[in-house]
Design an enzyme around this catalytic site. Structure first.
Site, PDB file in Angstrom:
ATOM      1  N   CYS A 313       0.839  -1.208   0.000  1.00  0.00           N
ATOM      2  CA  CYS A 313       0.000   0.000   0.000  1.00  0.00           C
ATOM      3  C   CYS A 313       0.874   1.258   0.000  1.00  0.00           C
ATOM      4  CB  CYS A 313      -0.971   0.022   1.168  1.00  0.00           C
ATOM      5  SG  CYS A 313      -2.182   1.340   0.885  1.00  0.00           S
ATOM      6  N   ALA A 461      -6.373  -5.107  -2.939  1.00  0.00           N
ATOM      7  CA  ALA A 461      -7.175  -4.955  -4.163  1.00  0.00           C
ATOM      8  C   ALA A 461      -6.529  -5.738  -5.307  1.00  0.00           C
ATOM      9  CB  ALA A 461      -7.279  -3.479  -4.521  1.00  0.00           C
ATOM     10  N   CYS A 493      -5.639   2.097  -4.575  1.00  0.00           N
ATOM     11  CA  CYS A 493      -5.187   2.713  -3.341  1.00  0.00           C
ATOM     12  C   CYS A 493      -6.165   3.827  -2.973  1.00  0.00           C
ATOM     13  CB  CYS A 493      -3.777   3.263  -3.551  1.00  0.00           C
ATOM     14  SG  CYS A 493      -3.057   3.819  -2.017  1.00  0.00           S
TER      15      CYS A 493
END
Ligand code: FAD
Length: 559
Positions: A313, A461, A493
């Site tokens: 991330c 994701a 994100c």
């Protein structure tokens, strides 16, 4: 160039140049081995150039490039084969000679030599071999074939390493395709975390309880859970070795072991984490401390850091900054707080389309950006952070910064047990094809999630999109077919720019913007309350109730 003579028939050195070749010829060298990857630094002589010139001096040149931290048994076997096939003295080189002497030492271990004696010999030549025995313990065990006698705990037709976002989801997806499939997950942790929620705890929106569940409750029904950690991969034998010393054998293997948060790479960080105003949303249980610090700070300096890529991330370090700034703005004390963002990279966000919106929030919170600055040391009691950066003259310089609050995003790398295994690439990540997610050298192995070398954003994701690809391709393999599902590099994100709004970045390989929703509903590069609502309510539900249960709504892969 200094030649370091290890014994009568083997020597090492730093970078060779064409001018060094006559002296090596005179010393009786017949074989040269280049262990430094081409192009490591600008101006480095290319392997092909050295090979052509060395041939004229009667020397054969072999190219076996390695990175010290990721040397594995396959590298050592190849190095040993080159030593054995040479009909004269051998000289190997890299940047300093360390990689070459490490490969040579490991080749001797394979033949029964004592690691301690080899470490002493290399140290006498001026090489730092202090961590040799521990660093390469797994490689040595594999070379000595210690695992040949390891007891076999179980045979698992389909084995999954890691019960995180990727491991659990892919098991569930496979079971949807083929109910009753015999699947085993090896996972040491008792708890399963929804890590995207950590940022929201640090911003005071979620509680700890919302992001954790017992591991047993998320393992799909019918899947066998072996509560242990893998310490070594033996892909030539289709086995993995566990911490207990036992082996598991498999027919097909999926690896989704996440990455290593390398807290130890920053001097003094581990000792002070969770105290002295030093925090990190990356550590389960510590995001709460971030929110305590944010609420308690009324004036002073708040410092946020971002290490070199890749990290999971990539937006999380700045998300912590925005939510802190948002709170200080709302509570009227932003004017008394200096915010600094020290980022080892060169840009605010890797996909340019989202940068203008983010930059506006940097301005709103009056945060100072410092690019090219890498956190190297933390002195908690004195509240000092040290950053390394390259100065105008090109030299590495250091700067010390006082802080009242420090939010650290730690350096990240592939897990140790993967990095030194034959499954890794030169940088230590699992070496898979970026579209099929199948291992590049071992056809019965697939990888997904943060541990692989696919060049996408390391996010849950991305995992959500990778899961059906692995499930499809592995299911096809079970039917003796070649799967055609392809992962397109999707990652997302949700950048929490303020309490109540998100800039939702969604993109494919190469940074190509790829929105899920029509722009009239949600324009990703504009701060959106709808995206915030999704992050708070929809996405956690999707994670726990769809993704971990094998439901693939909106994630159908390309063929
Ligand atoms: P993980 O979920 O980390 O699972 C790896 C598993 O492997 C773990 O359970 C671990 O115990 C196990 N394991 C480790 N070593 C061994 C071993 N030796 N043997 C067996 N098992 C082992 N993603 C988003 O999509 N959106 C976000 O907003 C977002 N925000 C984030 C914010 C933060 C602060 C953090 C830390 C992450 C965030 N992420 C976000 C990233 C996301 O959580 C990860 O990319 C995702 O969890 C990766 O899944 P994985 O299965 O690869 O790894």
């Amino acid at each position: 160039m200094e030649i370091k003579r290890v014994n009568d028939s083997f020597s090492v050195s730093g970078q060779l140049t064409l001018a060094d070749l006559p002296a090596l010829q005179t010393a009786g060298v017949k074989t040269l081995i280049g262990n430094r990857p081409d192009g490591e630094v600008a101006g480095q002589p290319a392997h092909a150039e050295l090979a052509a010139a060395a041939a004229a001096h009667g020397m054969a040149v072999y190219y076996l490039p390695v990175v010290h931290d990721t040397i594995n048994s396959v590298d050592v076997e190849q190095f040993a084969a080159l030593l054995a096939s040479s009909n004269g003295a051998v000289h190997a080189w890299c940047r300093s000679g360390l990689r070459s002497v490490t490969l040579w030492s490991l080749a001797q271990v394979k033949q029964g030599a004592d690691p301690a004696a080899l470490a002493a010999q290399a140290s006498a030549l001026g090489f730092d071999f202090t961590s040799f025995a521990t660093r390469f313990a797994g490689v040595m065990a594999e070379l000595r074939d210690v695992f040949a006698t390891a007891p076999l705990r179980a045979h698992c037709p389909l084995l999954i390493v890691g019960g995180g976002a990727g491991g659990i989801s892919v098991a569930a997806s496979l079971l949807r395709r083929q109910p009753g499939l015999a699947i085993t997950i090896v996972e040491p942790a008792e708890q399963h975390y929804y890590q995207p929620g950590f940022t929201m705890i640090g911003g005071g929106t979620f509680t700890d309880r919302q992001v954790v569940r017992p591991m047993a409750s998320v393992i799909p029904k019918g899947v066998q859970w072996i509560k242990a950690a893998v310490v070594h991969f033996l892909p030539q034998r289709n086995q993995v070795v566990l911490t207990s010393g036992e082996c598991l054998s498999y027919e097909r293997l999926i690896v989704s072991a996440g990455l290593k948060l390398n807290w130890g790479a920053v001097e003094g960080l581990q000792e002070t984490l969770g105290r002295n105003g030093v925090t990190s949303n990356y550590q389960p249980g510590l995001a709460r401390y971030t929110w305590e610090l944010v609420q308690g700070l009324r004036k002073g300096r708040a410092v946020f850091t971002q290490p070199p890529m890749p990290i999971k991330c990539a937006g999380a370090p700045q998300k912590a900054l925005y939510l802190s700034g948002s709170h200080w703005l709302r509570s009227g004390c932003l004017g008394d707080i200096d915010i600094d963002f020290y980022n080892a990279g060169a840009v605010l966000f890797g996909v340019g389309a989202y940068v203008p919106a983010l930059q506006r929030y940097i301005e709103r919170y009056r945060a100072n950006l410092h690019f090219g600055h890498n956190l190297v040391k933390v002195d908690g009691p004195n509240r000092l952070a040290t950053f390394a950066y390259t100065d105008a003259a090109g030299a590495i310089a250091r700067t010390e910064v006082r802080f009242d609050m420090l939010h650290v995003c730690p350096p990240q790398c592939a897990p140790d047990f993967l990095r030194n295994s034959p499954l890794a690439d030169r940088a230590g990540w699992m070496d898979v094809d970026q579209h099929s997610l199948r291992h590049k050298r071992y056809a019965n192995i697939w990888g997904l999630g943060d541990c692989t070398n696919t060049p996408n954003a390391k996010t849950a994701a991305a995992v959500r999109k990778q899961v059906p690809v692995v499930a499809d391709n592995l299911s096809a393999d079970l039917r003796q077919r070649t799967g055609s599902s392809r992962y397109d590099g999707y990652g997302s994100c949700p950048l929490t720019v303020e309490h109540g709004r998100i800039v939702l970045a969604e993109f494919l390989y190469g940074g190509k913007v790829a929105p899920t929703f029509p722009t009239w509903l949600l324009e990703g590069s504009r701060p959106s309350w709808l995206a915030w609502a999704m992050k708070c309510y929809l996405l956690p539900w999707v994670y726990w109730h769809l993704m971990l249960k094998g439901n693939e709504t909106l994630t159908a892969p390309e063929a």
